[in-house]
Design a protein around this motif. Sequence first.
Motif, mmCIF file in Angstrom:
data_model
loop_
_atom_site.group_PDB
_atom_site.id
_atom_site.type_symbol
_atom_site.label_atom_id
_atom_site.label_comp_id
_atom_site.label_asym_id
_atom_site.label_seq_id
_atom_site.Cartn_x
_atom_site.Cartn_y
_atom_site.Cartn_z
ATOM 1 N N PHE A 53 -11.337 -3.992 1.166
ATOM 2 C CA PHE A 53 -9.819 -3.289 1.117
ATOM 3 C C PHE A 53 -9.709 -1.648 2.090
ATOM 4 C CE2 PHE A 53 -7.815 0.899 -1.404
ATOM 5 C CZ PHE A 53 -7.427 0.038 -1.723
ATOM 6 N N ARG A 54 -11.146 -1.181 2.231
ATOM 7 C CA ARG A 54 -10.785 -0.025 3.188
ATOM 8 C C ARG A 54 -10.744 -0.428 4.549
ATOM 9 N NH1 ARG A 54 -10.259 3.888 -0.021
ATOM 10 N NH2 ARG A 54 -12.526 4.086 -1.108
ATOM 11 N N LYS A 55 -10.983 -1.725 5.103
ATOM 12 C CA LYS A 55 -11.408 -1.991 6.558
ATOM 13 C C LYS A 55 -9.152 -2.240 7.046
ATOM 14 C CE LYS A 55 -15.103 -3.946 8.106
ATOM 15 N NZ LYS A 55 -15.701 -5.335 8.121
ATOM 16 N N LYS A 56 -9.102 -2.946 5.483
ATOM 17 C CA LYS A 56 -6.901 -2.979 5.186
ATOM 18 C C LYS A 56 -6.667 -2.061 5.623
ATOM 19 C CE LYS A 56 -3.888 -5.714 5.595
ATOM 20 N NZ LYS A 56 -2.931 -6.016 6.461
ATOM 21 N N GLN A 57 -7.354 -0.971 4.400
ATOM 22 C CA GLN A 57 -6.420 1.155 4.248
ATOM 23 C C GLN A 57 -6.317 0.752 6.060
ATOM 24 O OE1 GLN A 57 -8.239 2.785 1.202
ATOM 25 N NE2 GLN A 57 -6.699 3.261 0.712
ATOM 26 N N LEU A 58 -7.707 1.273 6.604
ATOM 27 C CA LEU A 58 -7.383 1.731 7.659
ATOM 28 C C LEU A 58 -6.936 0.943 8.932
ATOM 29 C CD1 LEU A 58 -8.996 3.984 9.231
ATOM 30 C CD2 LEU A 58 -10.818 2.377 10.300
ATOM 31 N N GLU A 59 -6.366 0.194 8.981
ATOM 32 C CA GLU A 59 -5.189 -0.920 10.044
ATOM 33 C C GLU A 59 -3.921 -0.068 9.736
ATOM 34 O OE1 GLU A 59 -4.054 -5.266 9.615
ATOM 35 O OE2 GLU A 59 -6.287 -5.160 10.090
ATOM 36 N N GLU A 115 5.264 0.055 13.315
ATOM 37 C CA GLU A 115 5.968 -0.577 11.886
ATOM 38 C C GLU A 115 4.869 -1.225 11.105
ATOM 39 O OE1 GLU A 115 9.062 -4.162 10.092
ATOM 40 O OE2 GLU A 115 8.761 -3.991 12.694
ATOM 41 N N ILE A 116 5.120 -0.490 9.733
ATOM 42 C CA ILE A 116 4.056 -1.328 8.733
ATOM 43 C C ILE A 116 5.054 -2.178 7.817
ATOM 44 C CG2 ILE A 116 2.771 -0.784 6.555
ATOM 45 C CD1 ILE A 116 2.211 2.000 7.257
ATOM 46 N N THR A 117 4.533 -3.147 8.000
ATOM 47 C CA THR A 117 5.557 -4.473 7.297
ATOM 48 C C THR A 117 5.386 -4.560 6.064
ATOM 49 O OG1 THR A 117 3.912 -6.093 7.261
ATOM 50 C CG2 THR A 117 4.898 -5.700 9.539
ATOM 51 N N LYS A 118 6.318 -5.370 5.236
ATOM 52 C CA LYS A 118 6.463 -5.641 4.316
ATOM 53 C C LYS A 118 4.951 -6.350 3.783
ATOM 54 C CE LYS A 118 8.842 -5.009 0.643
ATOM 55 N NZ LYS A 118 9.172 -3.986 -0.536
ATOM 56 N N MET A 160 -0.789 -7.323 0.891
ATOM 57 C CA MET A 160 -1.718 -7.855 1.070
ATOM 58 C C MET A 160 -2.433 -6.018 0.622
ATOM 59 S SD MET A 160 -4.574 -9.650 2.207
ATOM 60 C CE MET A 160 -4.117 -10.875 3.088
ATOM 61 N N LEU A 161 -2.374 -4.841 1.101
ATOM 62 C CA LEU A 161 -3.350 -4.071 0.829
ATOM 63 C C LEU A 161 -3.004 -3.533 -1.425
ATOM 64 C CD1 LEU A 161 -5.076 -1.989 1.599
ATOM 65 C CD2 LEU A 161 -2.770 -0.019 1.115
ATOM 66 N N LYS A 162 -1.567 -4.386 -1.371
ATOM 67 C CA LYS A 162 -1.551 -4.081 -2.812
ATOM 68 C C LYS A 162 -1.946 -5.110 -3.775
ATOM 69 C CE LYS A 162 1.765 -3.401 -6.613
ATOM 70 N NZ LYS A 162 0.751 -3.503 -7.625
ATOM 71 N N LYS A 163 -2.256 -6.397 -2.785
ATOM 72 C CA LYS A 163 -3.155 -7.305 -3.774
ATOM 73 C C LYS A 163 -4.446 -6.980 -3.318
ATOM 74 C CE LYS A 163 0.426 -11.266 -2.824
ATOM 75 N NZ LYS A 163 0.546 -12.565 -1.502
ATOM 76 N N LEU A 164 -4.780 -6.188 -2.811
ATOM 77 C CA LEU A 164 -6.645 -6.643 -2.731
ATOM 78 C C LEU A 164 -6.777 -5.147 -3.940
ATOM 79 C CD1 LEU A 164 -7.435 -6.126 0.613
ATOM 80 C CD2 LEU A 164 -8.080 -7.884 0.110
ATOM 81 N N TYR A 165 -5.703 -4.233 -3.514
ATOM 82 C CA TYR A 165 -5.870 -3.057 -4.342
ATOM 83 C C TYR A 165 -6.211 -3.911 -6.551
ATOM 84 C CZ TYR A 165 -5.852 1.069 -7.539
ATOM 85 O OH TYR A 165 -6.411 1.924 -8.431
#
Length: 109
Positions: free
Chosen positions: A43-49, A59-62, A67-72
Motif C-alpha cells: 500500500f505504501r509503495k502505491k501511495q509513494l508512486e 498525471e494521476i490517472t483514474k 487502485m489506491l482506494k481498493k488497496l485501502y
Amino acid sequence: MNVYDKAYELKRAIEELPEYKAFKDAFKKIESNEQNKKMLEDFRKKQLEIQTKELTGKEITKEDEEMLKKLYDILSLNPELNAYLAAEYSFSRIMDDITKIIMDVVNLK
C-alpha cells in the motif's frame, strides 16, 4: 530557559500521549505479522508512486486513484491494519499541529 530542555520535555510529552501509545502498539502488531506487514508495504509503495507522480507534475490517472482506494479498502477490512491506519492518522494530526506551531518561528512576516 534552555531550548534543548524544552525539546526533550516535548518529546517526553509526546511519548505519553494516548495517540502515540496506540500508534506504537498498532505498529508492533503489524511488524509481528509478515502478511500484514507485506500488505502495508504494498500500500505504501502505491501511495509513494502516486505522490511521486503528483510531485513531478505527471498525471494521476483514474486507475491510479481506484487502485489506491481498493488497496485501502482491503486494508480496512483487516482489524489490525485498520487499527494501525486509524492510529497513524490520529497521531499524525497531532504531529502536524505541533510542526505548525514550531514552524511559526520561521514565519518572518
